[in-house]
Design a protein around this motif. Structure first.
Motif, short mmCIF file in Angstrom:
data_model
loop_
_atom_site.label_atom_id
_atom_site.label_comp_id
_atom_site.label_asym_id
_atom_site.label_seq_id
_atom_site.Cartn_x
_atom_site.Cartn_y
_atom_site.Cartn_z
N ILE A 1 0.91 -1.30 0.00
CA ILE A 1 0.15 -0.01 0.12
C ILE A 1 0.81 1.12 0.09
CG2 ILE A 1 -1.75 1.19 1.19
CD1 ILE A 1 -2.87 -1.29 2.29
N ASP A 2 0.83 1.99 -0.93
CA ASP A 2 1.49 3.42 -1.07
C ASP A 2 0.32 4.43 -0.97
OD1 ASP A 2 3.92 2.29 -1.42
OD2 ASP A 2 3.56 2.24 -3.67
N GLY A 3 0.86 5.87 -0.63
CA GLY A 3 -0.12 6.76 -0.56
C GLY A 3 0.44 8.05 -0.16
N PRO A 4 -0.07 9.21 -0.29
CA PRO A 4 0.49 10.53 0.16
C PRO A 4 0.15 10.75 1.85
CG PRO A 4 -1.50 10.89 -0.88
CD PRO A 4 -1.27 9.35 -1.15
N SER A 5 0.71 11.66 2.27
CA SER A 5 0.47 11.90 3.43
C SER A 5 -0.79 12.32 3.93
CB SER A 5 1.24 13.21 4.08
OG SER A 5 2.70 12.96 4.05
N GLY A 6 -1.49 11.79 5.14
CA GLY A 6 -2.89 11.97 5.43
C GLY A 6 -3.58 11.28 4.58
N SER A 7 -3.37 10.27 3.84
CA SER A 7 -4.53 9.32 2.96
C SER A 7 -4.92 8.37 3.94
CB SER A 7 -3.66 8.65 1.98
OG SER A 7 -2.58 8.03 2.22
N GLY A 8 -4.29 8.17 5.13
CA GLY A 8 -4.92 7.21 5.95
C GLY A 8 -4.23 5.82 5.90
N ARG B 1 -1.83 -4.60 -4.85
CA ARG B 1 -0.92 -3.70 -4.78
C ARG B 1 -2.14 -2.12 -4.79
NH1 ARG B 1 2.90 -2.63 -9.35
NH2 ARG B 1 1.28 -3.63 -10.66
N ILE B 2 -2.04 -1.38 -3.88
CA ILE B 2 -3.05 -0.46 -3.85
C ILE B 2 -2.44 1.08 -3.46
CG2 ILE B 2 -4.78 0.36 -2.16
CD1 ILE B 2 -5.59 -2.51 -1.51
N LEU B 3 -2.91 2.06 -4.31
CA LEU B 3 -2.65 3.34 -4.04
C LEU B 3 -3.87 3.93 -3.21
CD1 LEU B 3 -0.74 5.83 -4.43
CD2 LEU B 3 -2.41 6.34 -6.39
#
Length: 249
Positions: free
Chosen positions: A30-37, A169-171
């Protein structure tokens, strides 16, 4: 609860683009930007699946803490890389007890302080550091997935670099407004205009700096996007579990 070895270890068996080797258990990347949870959601998904949990961002934060504690100049990439080679890091992969220690010091709470959040990008954009910690991340993913049957690993480049052949694989993403409100509530206990303004530079600055070395704003080929802008915590967890269930089926 497996402990991490220092990041000088050699790379463990892992999937790679075009390769035929794989982690021993099921991997949810799992990837993601700041604050995405992504951290809180990933941890809960790991709990519900009975899997291990790896917060790779905690590794960069730990190195930042180590550099500040030992007087390493964060603007000196060579010095930061040397510190990464010596970093006595131990990171737990139990989602109920994801402790982080550097040497004999428990830094689980310390690495979340504002002074670390404001400086961690200086460490995270150093390419040799990313390579060292990437090998460490692969080793931890292999250990946790082998022992628990699976692992949920979250960060910035897990879906594209660390575990590009993971079966899931999740964004995990959200609107800027939602991300700022969440992080403001986490840091200041409120999401009023003043609190959000105080959080904006930290959140968006971190994303801007990290985007120079990893892509986490747009899903790569084969990566599923889960937008949590209009979802509460339970809904976000359920959305990720739905993707996992579909892949396992």
């Amino acid at each position: 609860m497996p402990d991490a070895a220092p990041p000088t270890v050699s790379p463990l068996t892992t999937s790679a683009p075009g390769g035929d080797e794989a982690f021993p258990g099921f991997v949810v990347a799992i990837d993601g930007p700041s604050g995405s949870g992504k951290s809180s959601v990933s941890k809960q998904v790991a709990r519900e699946l009975g899997y291990g949990f790896l917060d790779t961002g905690a590794m960069y934060r730990s190195l930042t803490w180590w550099c500040l504690d030992t007087g390493v100049d964060l603007d000196d990439a060579d010095a930061v890389t040397a510190a990464a080679r010596e970093l006595p890091l131990h990171i737990g992969t139990d989602p109920d007890d994801p402790t982080v220690t550097v040497g004999d010091t428990d830094v689980t709470a310390g690495i979340r302080e504002s002074r670390i959040s404001e400086q961690v990008s200086k460490v995270a954009v150093v390419i040799p550091v990313r390579e060292l910690l990437r090998d460490q991340q692969r080793r931890l993913i292999a250990d946790a997935s082998g022992e628990r049957g699976g692992v949920v690993a979250e960060g910035r480049d897990i879906t594209t670099v660390v575990a590009p052949d993971a079966p899931v694989r999740i964004l995990l993403t959200a609107s800027e407004e939602a991300r700022l409100a969440r992080r403001s509530t986490e840091l200041h206990g409120a999401a009023d205009a003043g609190s959000v303004a105080a959080t904006r530079a930290q959140v968006l600055g971190r994303d801007a700096a990290d985007s120079t070395v990893s892509q986490f704003s747009v899903a790569a080929d084969g990566v599923t996007t889960v937008d949590t802008s209009d979802l509460d915590f339970a809904g976000s967890v359920a959305a990720v579990l739905q993707v996992v269930a579909a892949a396992r089926a």
